[in-house]
Design a protein around this motif. Structure first.
Motif, PDB file in Angstrom:
ATOM      1  N   ARG A 174       2.714  13.025  -4.452  1.00 64.66           N
ATOM      2  CA  ARG A 174       3.920  12.822  -3.657  1.00 64.66           C
ATOM      3  C   ARG A 174       3.609  11.801  -2.562  1.00 64.66           C
ATOM      4  NH1 ARG A 174       8.361  14.925  -6.255  1.00 64.66           N
ATOM      5  NH2 ARG A 174       7.757  16.855  -7.289  1.00 64.66           N
ATOM      6  N   VAL A 175       4.526  10.853  -2.362  1.00 62.37           N
ATOM      7  CA  VAL A 175       4.275   9.770  -1.426  1.00 62.37           C
ATOM      8  C   VAL A 175       4.245  10.298   0.006  1.00 62.37           C
ATOM      9  CG1 VAL A 175       5.165   7.596  -0.498  1.00 62.37           C
ATOM     10  CG2 VAL A 175       5.296   8.052  -2.951  1.00 62.37           C
ATOM     11  N   LEU A 176       3.159   9.934   0.716  1.00 59.62           N
ATOM     12  CA  LEU A 176       3.040  10.284   2.126  1.00 59.62           C
ATOM     13  C   LEU A 176       3.494   9.136   3.013  1.00 59.62           C
ATOM     14  CD1 LEU A 176      -0.436  12.072   2.043  1.00 59.62           C
ATOM     15  CD2 LEU A 176       1.817  13.142   2.101  1.00 59.62           C
ATOM     16  N   THR A 177       3.037   7.932   2.702  1.00 59.40           N
ATOM     17  CA  THR A 177       3.380   6.798   3.546  1.00 59.40           C
ATOM     18  C   THR A 177       3.276   5.510   2.749  1.00 59.40           C
ATOM     19  OG1 THR A 177       2.906   5.696   5.649  1.00 59.40           O
ATOM     20  CG2 THR A 177       1.021   6.444   4.375  1.00 59.40           C
ATOM     21  N   ILE A 178       3.954   4.481   3.271  1.00 60.81           N
ATOM     22  CA  ILE A 178       3.898   3.142   2.696  1.00 60.81           C
ATOM     23  C   ILE A 178       3.755   2.155   3.842  1.00 60.81           C
ATOM     24  CG2 ILE A 178       5.283   3.719   0.675  1.00 60.81           C
ATOM     25  CD1 ILE A 178       7.696   2.455   2.083  1.00 60.81           C
ATOM     26  N   ASN A 179       3.306   0.942   3.557  1.00 63.48           N
ATOM     27  CA  ASN A 179       3.183  -0.066   4.608  1.00 63.48           C
ATOM     28  C   ASN A 179       4.356  -1.042   4.543  1.00 63.48           C
ATOM     29  OD1 ASN A 179       2.526  -1.542   2.348  1.00 63.48           O
ATOM     30  ND2 ASN A 179       0.844  -2.643   3.334  1.00 63.48           N
ATOM     31  N   PRO A 180       4.535  -1.900   5.556  1.00 61.24           N
ATOM     32  CA  PRO A 180       5.664  -2.839   5.563  1.00 61.24           C
ATOM     33  C   PRO A 180       5.689  -3.759   4.349  1.00 61.24           C
ATOM     34  CG  PRO A 180       4.701  -2.685   7.753  1.00 61.24           C
ATOM     35  CD  PRO A 180       3.788  -1.929   6.848  1.00 61.24           C
ATOM     36  N   ALA A 181       4.514  -4.164   3.861  1.00 62.35           N
ATOM     37  CA  ALA A 181       4.485  -5.040   2.692  1.00 62.35           C
ATOM     38  C   ALA A 181       5.104  -4.342   1.486  1.00 62.35           C
ATOM     39  CB  ALA A 181       3.048  -5.462   2.385  1.00 62.35           C
ATOM     40  N   PHE A 182       4.910  -3.029   1.395  1.00 62.88           N
ATOM     41  CA  PHE A 182       5.523  -2.265   0.298  1.00 62.88           C
ATOM     42  C   PHE A 182       7.042  -2.377   0.370  1.00 62.88           C
ATOM     43  CE2 PHE A 182       7.384   1.393  -1.677  1.00 62.88           C
ATOM     44  CZ  PHE A 182       6.574   1.688  -2.768  1.00 62.88           C
ATOM     45  N   SER A 183       7.600  -2.192   1.569  1.00 65.86           N
ATOM     46  CA  SER A 183       9.056  -2.280   1.732  1.00 65.86           C
ATOM     47  C   SER A 183       9.554  -3.690   1.444  1.00 65.86           C
ATOM     48  CB  SER A 183       9.453  -1.862   3.151  1.00 65.86           C
ATOM     49  OG  SER A 183       9.118  -0.507   3.386  1.00 65.86           O
ATOM     50  N   VAL A 240      -9.037  16.583  -5.221  1.00 64.22           N
ATOM     51  CA  VAL A 240      -8.295  15.384  -4.830  1.00 64.22           C
ATOM     52  C   VAL A 240      -7.640  15.603  -3.474  1.00 64.22           C
ATOM     53  CG1 VAL A 240      -6.368  13.871  -5.422  1.00 64.22           C
ATOM     54  CG2 VAL A 240      -7.883  14.707  -7.217  1.00 64.22           C
ATOM     55  N   HIS A 241      -7.827  14.622  -2.595  1.00 64.60           N
ATOM     56  CA  HIS A 241      -7.196  14.685  -1.287  1.00 64.60           C
ATOM     57  C   HIS A 241      -6.039  13.692  -1.177  1.00 64.60           C
ATOM     58  CE1 HIS A 241      -6.545  15.244   2.917  1.00 64.60           C
ATOM     59  NE2 HIS A 241      -6.972  14.024   3.256  1.00 64.60           N
ATOM     60  N   ARG A 242      -6.302  12.442  -1.516  1.00 67.48           N
ATOM     61  CA  ARG A 242      -5.284  11.404  -1.438  1.00 67.48           C
ATOM     62  C   ARG A 242      -5.452  10.415  -2.599  1.00 67.48           C
ATOM     63  NH1 ARG A 242      -3.503  14.559   1.579  1.00 67.48           N
ATOM     64  NH2 ARG A 242      -3.033  14.330   3.818  1.00 67.48           N
ATOM     65  N   ARG A 243      -4.340   9.744  -2.925  1.00 68.29           N
ATOM     66  CA  ARG A 243      -4.389   8.603  -3.835  1.00 68.29           C
ATOM     67  C   ARG A 243      -3.928   7.375  -3.038  1.00 68.29           C
ATOM     68  NH1 ARG A 243      -6.750  10.865  -8.493  1.00 68.29           N
ATOM     69  NH2 ARG A 243      -5.466  12.585  -9.288  1.00 68.29           N
ATOM     70  N   GLY A 258       7.756  11.902   0.097  1.00 71.70           N
ATOM     71  CA  GLY A 258       7.930  13.114  -0.678  1.00 71.70           C
ATOM     72  C   GLY A 258       8.276  12.895  -2.134  1.00 71.70           C
ATOM     73  N   ARG A 259       8.476  11.652  -2.547  1.00 67.01           N
ATOM     74  CA  ARG A 259       8.841  11.382  -3.938  1.00 67.01           C
ATOM     75  C   ARG A 259       7.632  10.881  -4.713  1.00 67.01           C
ATOM     76  NH1 ARG A 259      14.566   8.274  -3.866  1.00 67.01           N
ATOM     77  NH2 ARG A 259      14.618   9.137  -5.973  1.00 67.01           N
ATOM     78  N   GLU A 260       7.743  10.899  -6.045  1.00 67.45           N
ATOM     79  CA  GLU A 260       6.650  10.420  -6.886  1.00 67.45           C
ATOM     80  C   GLU A 260       6.720   8.914  -7.038  1.00 67.45           C
ATOM     81  OE1 GLU A 260       5.759  12.286 -10.554  1.00 67.45           O
ATOM     82  OE2 GLU A 260       6.483  14.253  -9.914  1.00 67.45           O
ATOM     83  N   PRO A 261       5.557   8.248  -7.224  1.00 68.59           N
ATOM     84  CA  PRO A 261       5.569   6.799  -7.481  1.00 68.59           C
ATOM     85  C   PRO A 261       6.353   6.443  -8.728  1.00 68.59           C
ATOM     86  CG  PRO A 261       3.349   7.544  -6.923  1.00 68.59           C
ATOM     87  CD  PRO A 261       4.189   8.771  -7.102  1.00 68.59           C
ATOM     88  N   ARG A 262       6.634   7.444  -9.568  1.00 71.47           N
ATOM     89  CA  ARG A 262       7.402   7.183 -10.795  1.00 71.47           C
ATOM     90  C   ARG A 262       8.760   6.577 -10.480  1.00 71.47           C
ATOM     91  NH1 ARG A 262       6.833  10.395 -15.831  1.00 71.47           N
ATOM     92  NH2 ARG A 262       8.432   9.674 -17.271  1.00 71.47           N
ATOM     93  N   VAL A 291       0.855  -1.184   0.000  1.00 70.38           N
ATOM     94  CA  VAL A 291       0.000   0.000   0.000  1.00 70.38           C
ATOM     95  C   VAL A 291       0.893   1.238   0.000  1.00 70.38           C
ATOM     96  CG1 VAL A 291      -1.853   1.270   1.156  1.00 70.38           C
ATOM     97  CG2 VAL A 291      -1.776  -1.238   1.296  1.00 70.38           C
ATOM     98  N   MET A 292       0.545   2.187  -0.869  1.00 69.35           N
ATOM     99  CA  MET A 292       1.255   3.462  -0.938  1.00 69.35           C
ATOM    100  C   MET A 292       0.211   4.565  -1.014  1.00 69.35           C
ATOM    101  SD  MET A 292       4.104   4.740  -3.720  1.00 69.35           S
ATOM    102  CE  MET A 292       3.188   4.019  -5.079  1.00 69.35           C
ATOM    103  N   ILE A 293       0.344   5.584  -0.185  1.00 71.71           N
ATOM    104  CA  ILE A 293      -0.607   6.698  -0.159  1.00 71.71           C
ATOM    105  C   ILE A 293       0.132   7.963  -0.569  1.00 71.71           C
ATOM    106  CG2 ILE A 293      -2.179   8.057   1.265  1.00 71.71           C
ATOM    107  CD1 ILE A 293      -2.525   5.602   3.040  1.00 71.71           C
ATOM    108  N   THR A 294      -0.449   8.700  -1.517  1.00 70.58           N
ATOM    109  CA  THR A 294       0.152   9.944  -1.990  1.00 70.58           C
ATOM    110  C   THR A 294      -0.786  11.110  -1.729  1.00 70.58           C
ATOM    111  OG1 THR A 294      -0.783   9.889  -4.223  1.00 70.58           O
ATOM    112  CG2 THR A 294       1.207   8.605  -3.840  1.00 70.58           C
ATOM    113  N   ASP A 295      -0.234  12.320  -1.808  1.00 64.57           N
ATOM    114  CA  ASP A 295      -1.068  13.503  -1.671  1.00 64.57           C
ATOM    115  C   ASP A 295      -1.643  13.890  -3.030  1.00 64.57           C
ATOM    116  OD1 ASP A 295       0.991  14.669  -3.084  1.00 64.57           O
ATOM    117  OD2 ASP A 295       1.808  15.762  -1.371  1.00 64.57           O
ATOM    118  N   ALA A 296      -2.306  15.042  -3.073  1.00 61.94           N
ATOM    119  CA  ALA A 296      -2.953  15.473  -4.317  1.00 61.94           C
ATOM    120  C   ALA A 296      -1.940  15.773  -5.409  1.00 61.94           C
ATOM    121  CB  ALA A 296      -3.807  16.717  -4.049  1.00 61.94           C
TER     122      ALA A 296
END
Length: 990
Positions: free
Chosen positions: A447-456, A527-530, A468-472, A439-444
């Protein structure tokens, strides 16, 4: 002096160089109070100290020294980039202007003569140090704009002698604007005028007003106080010089002078005055900045009051005794109590704190200074309406410059909604942290706000690396920019997207992810979050791709197989039909591959196929399809053609590449390629039809000698259809009695007697009539019927030869043609023939086996064994069509050849002095030397016969004597043949 004083790092460093100890003592005594002094007694030591760190800021250098004089030391200092910018002042007893000029030309900053005047030396040292600091600041860009001058500096020359003025003006006018004055009043007028000079060169001895008075008045005026004045005079006493410096002179030059010295000192003082002006400008700028700062401070105080009044936070200020000096209106909105309530009851804050959280409040002392102030754990208050509100409290003691406690400044922020939201998110966070899906959550702004352990775990990226970086960041090279933009364009349009994407881990490895992108919107639809969820499906994709690859690609060459080839050709046909373009289909068959595969082994054959596939791939365009259909057959789809003009060039390129040597396992191997070409839509509109026509064209290329290409034609189709039809009918021809053996006479040229015959098979088709052997023999070879025909012909010739042995003589010979294909089953067939001859009682000498030159080139050892068996049985061996193949002379002895048959292409144009005549003669001579007999084929004229007889040819056959005829007619022909020659042959049979 043996001891070097310890340098003071806070003072400028002066290196003193002199070989006389007394001189060093004097100089050190003059300089030690203001400078850090280091000394050297010779040139090499001076050079060493100059390069040490910290480097000297200035060097005082004697000229006359043993070993290395001062001029050489100066030259080396200026030649080394590490020491080139250190100013050097010569301090020497050489008082001649020529010596001074030499020093200045070498780069000396100044020239001081002994005995030394301490005040003059200190002044010149200070000037050079200040000038060096100025130059360094200028090089670093400090005040560079203030030091720029748009025009030449102006020099005022003051002297009552015109010759002196003229000499100075002439020498300096190229570098400076020259102003002149013949007396003191005129000089003062110019200095105080609208365009004052930048520097004054002033004589001392002048009538009416001497130089000292002029200098004193210049320095007393506002305009002249900042203009340097240099005395240029014959006065040379120390007292006079000190007097000049006392009234403000910048320097003192004694006549007669060296003009280079004048230039050097003028430049020095101009640089110094520019530095002074630059520093004054900097001071003015700093004072202006300070005034602006004071104004800004007053303005900020007013702004703070306004901000406090309108801040949503609850701001306050209490005095040292705990009484409120100020409290902002926001307290009413948060607690329900207004500023008046808190001012009236200083203990109100403690009273409204929730009892369970009161220890948090009581645990801090607002009078204690801590870095960053006191930031308390959030606590609850009970508002006037009974509701609970969560407060975030920050406070800081206010201390004056003398350390006195003046009170406390603090802020209370209402964070109730945030706390409630955090509680609501706690459960979601638990799920977020423990799910196996990334799971990855970005702002409008994506930009990445947070990720979960499974992502890492899946990607290898940590929260800090992603925040703070883009999913790109996860985009791999396979996902191009357009695809990436299209993905997010879909998300922007619908808020969602789901699909498969190639991504990249932190270690650089790629993986395949199944991604779902969802959007969380605000109340205003912004848009609030992705929220991006994905799982790693790499292994599943690998398994799917492996199955697909195995089903669609050749495992050896990695080229598309027949299944994928058919699929691509079908798609290309649909595309060509839509775009009205042409498709070229190339069927490539490797010639002589079977020989390599069988003689060198399948491993070498596989390597050759892989290399051949690579060469074909290099011959076509990137988007063309190259496929392996099986064995040594390849297919190429040339798509998007506007016509067929380039196909031949491509096909020829393939042939040339495949004809180059194949270096395999340390050996070179050679193959060639035969290519058949069919075009869509001209040669067919379906897959099977196009392949069939390309195959037919390929066989036409093989028939043309291999190593070439042929296009399919309708005539070829008709010929192929006829070949198929004849192949079927050929199998029934033997059973239907349509085959017959004809015999063509072979005449002995010297006697004219028919002593041999060549057996030739003829097919009399019930409908088409006689079918040419050139037509049905290749069909028989391709279909394998040649073996049945060969057996039948042998049986017919065996029986006929037995009869002719009784009627035509025991030495009569009959020749049988054997196809190279008949050697494929091995030597068992021919052993049976030999056994049959012996059983029938027919000597081998009555038979001759005719083979082609190409057969001798084969590597099959069974061919040689078979020919040797023929020799042992007494059967003769003849090479048919000799001269058109590739056999070498060694083969003639190796295989025990008996007869050479000169091909009719040499006899057809036989004439005296012709090349063919020479070749025929050479063949005859060579054959006789080897003990071989020669038969000339295709003899049709009397001249040909006579020429062949003249060169000693043994036998001839051709239409001049007779065509091939049935056995009964041959007997009549042979019995009617007189010893006088062929002239007695029946006319009807000729």
């Amino acid at each position: 002096m043996s001891d070097t004083p310890t340098p003071d790092k806070a003072k400028p460093r002066i290196l003193v160089v002199d070989d006389v100890s007394e001189n060093l003592h004097i100089l050190v005594g003059i300089l030690r109070n203001d400078f850090a002094v280091i000394v050297a007694t010779n040139g090499p030591k001076a050079l060493e100290l100059a390069t040490r760190q910290p480097a000297p800021d200035l060097i005082l250098l004697d000229i006359r020294m043993p070993g290395m004089d001062g001029y050489e030391v100066l030259h080396r200092l200026k030649s080394d980039p590490a020491t080139a910018d250190i100013p050097v002042i010569f301090v020497t007893a050489l008082a001649e202007t020529a010596d001074e000029a030499v020093g200045l030309r070498l780069g000396a900053a100044d020239y001081v003569t002994k005995p030394i005047n301490p005040e003059l030396l200190l002044l010149r040292v200070s000037n050079q140090l200040e000038l060096r600091r100025h130059r360094r600041r200028s090089a670093a860009g400090v005040g560079s704009q203030a030091l720029l001058r748009q025009d030449k500096p102006a020099l005022l020359l003051v002297d009552d002698i015109p010759e002196n003025l003229h000499g100075l003006a002439t020498a300096l006018q190229d570098e400076y604007r020259i102003m002149v004055a013949a007396n003191g009043p005129k000089a003062l007028e110019l200095v105080t005028g609208p365009h004052p000079p930048d520097l004054v060169l002033l004589d001392i001895i002048m009538p009416e007003m001497d130089g000292y008075e002029v200098c004193r008045r210049i320095k007393a005026s506002p305009e002249g106080s900042r203009i340097p004045v240099m005395f240029v005079t014959v006065v040379d006493s120390v007292v006079d010089k000190v007097q000049g410096f006392a009234i403000g002179a910048a320097d003192y030059i004694t006549k007669p002078f060296d003009i280079d010295e004048v230039r050097a000192r003028v430049r020095t003082h101009l640089d110094l005055i520019r530095l002074q002006r630059s520093l004054e400008d900097l001071v003015d700028a700093r004072m202006a900045s300070l005034q602006e700062a004071n104004d800004a401070l007053a303005e900020s105080k007013e702004k703070y009051r306004i901000l406090a009044e309108y801040s949503p936070n609850w701001e306050y200020w209490v005095d040292p005794h705990g009484f409120y000096l100020y409290i902002s209106p926001a307290c009413l909105e948060v607690s329900g109590y207004g500023p008046v309530d808190f001012i009236g009851d200083p203990d109100l804050m403690r009273k409204i704190i929730h009892p369970e959280d009161l220890p948090i409040w009581l645990g801090h002392d607002e009078k204690v200074v801590t870095p960053g102030g006191h930031r308390l754990t959030p606590f609850r208050i009970i508002a006037r309406d009974g509701s609970e509100r969560w407060i975030e409290h920050v406070c800081q003691p206010v201390i004056d410059v003398r350390g006195r406690f003046l009170g406390t400044r603090g802020t209370n922020r209402d964070i109730t909604e945030r706390v409630m939201a955090e509680e609501q998110l706690h459960l979601a966070a638990t799920v977020f942290a423990n799910t196996s899906e990334a799971v990855m959550i970005t702002d409008a702004d994506n930009r990445v706000l947070t990720i979960n352990p499974a992502f890492s775990e899946i990607t290898g990226y940590t929260q800090d690396e992603m925040a703070g970086r883009e999913p790109r960041l996860l985009q791999c090279d396979q996902l191009d920019d357009d695809s990436y933009r299209n993905l997010w364009a879909s998300v922007e349009a619908s808020g969602r997207w789901q699909g498969e994407v190639c991504s990249r881990r932190a270690d650089g490895s790629d993986f395949i992810a199944w991604i779902t992108v969802s959007t969380v919107f605000r109340d205003d639809a912004a848009v609030h979050r992705r929220v991006i969820l994905f799982s790693d499906i790499t292994e599943k994709k690998k398994a799917d791709n492996l199955i697909w690859t195995q089903a669609n690609y050749d495992h050896l060459t990695q080229l598309p197989n027949r299944r994928l080839f058919n699929d691509r050709l079908e798609r290309e046909i649909k595309k060509a039909q839509r775009d009205e373009t042409v498709i070229g289909l190339l069927l490539i068959d490797l010639d002589r591959f079977k020989e390599v595969n069988e003689t060198q082994g399948h491993e070498t054959g596989d390597l050759l196929l892989v290399e051949a596939a690579s060469r074909i791939r290099q011959s076509v365009r990137d988007y063309d399809t190259v496929a392996r259909l099986g064995g040594d057959e390849f297919m190429v789809i040339l798509s998007e053609l506007q016509g067929g003009t380039d196909i031949g060039r491509i096909a020829q390129d393939v042939i040339e590449r495949l004809s180059a040597p194949f270096a395999l396992n340390g050996n070179e191997h050679f193959v060639s390629a035969s290519i058949g070409i069919a075009l869509y839509p001209a040669d067919g509109t379906g897959i099977s039809e196009l392949i069939k026509h390309a195959d037919q064209a390929m066989y036409l290329a093989k028939d043309a000698g291999r190593g070439c290409f042929r296009f399919f034609t309708r005539a070829l189709q008709e010929s192929a259809e006829q070949r198929v039809r004849l192949a079927g009918e050929l199998r029934r021809a033997l059973e239907g009695g349509q085959m017959e053996v004809y015999y063509q006479p072979i005449v002995e040229l010297d006697s004219g007697r028919i002593i041999k015959a060549e057996a030739l098979i003829r097919w009399k088709h019930p409908i088409q009539g006689f079918v040419s052997p050139a037509t049905f023999i290749p069909i028989a070879e391709d279909t394998g019927i040649i073996h049945e025909l060969g057996e039948w012909v042998f049986e017919q010739v065996l029986g006929q030869t037995l009869r002719w042995r009784r009627t035509l003589g025991t030495d009569f010979q009959v020749s049988i043609n054997i196809s190279p294909v008949q050697f494929n089953p091995g030597e068992q067939t021919f052993r049976r023939w030999i056994d049959t001859l012996q059983s029938a009682g027919l000597p081998g000498s009555n038979l001759v086996i005719e083979i082609t030159e190409g057969l001798l080139m084969g590597t099959d050892p069974g061919i040689r064994d078979t020919l040797l068996h023929f020799r042992d049985a007494g059967i003769g061996v003849a090479i048919d069509d000799f001269g058109t193949g590739y056999s070498s002379l060694s083969y003639l002895k190796k295989f025990d050849i008996d007869i050479l048959k000169i091909d009719q292409s040499f006899t057809r144009n036989l004439a005296p002095d012709s090349a063919d005549f020479a070749l025929c003669e050479a063949i005859v001579v060579m054959a006789h030397k080897l003990g071989l007999k020669v038969v000339a084929e295709g003899v049709e004229t009397e001249l040909q016969r006579e020429l062949l007889r003249q060169i000693g040819c043994d036998y001839a056959q051709g239409f001049l004597f007779s065509r091939a005829v049935p056995a009964s007619e041959f007997e009549t022909l042979r019995l009617g043949n007189s010893p006088s020659g062929y002239h007695s042959l029946p006319e009807s049979l000729s």
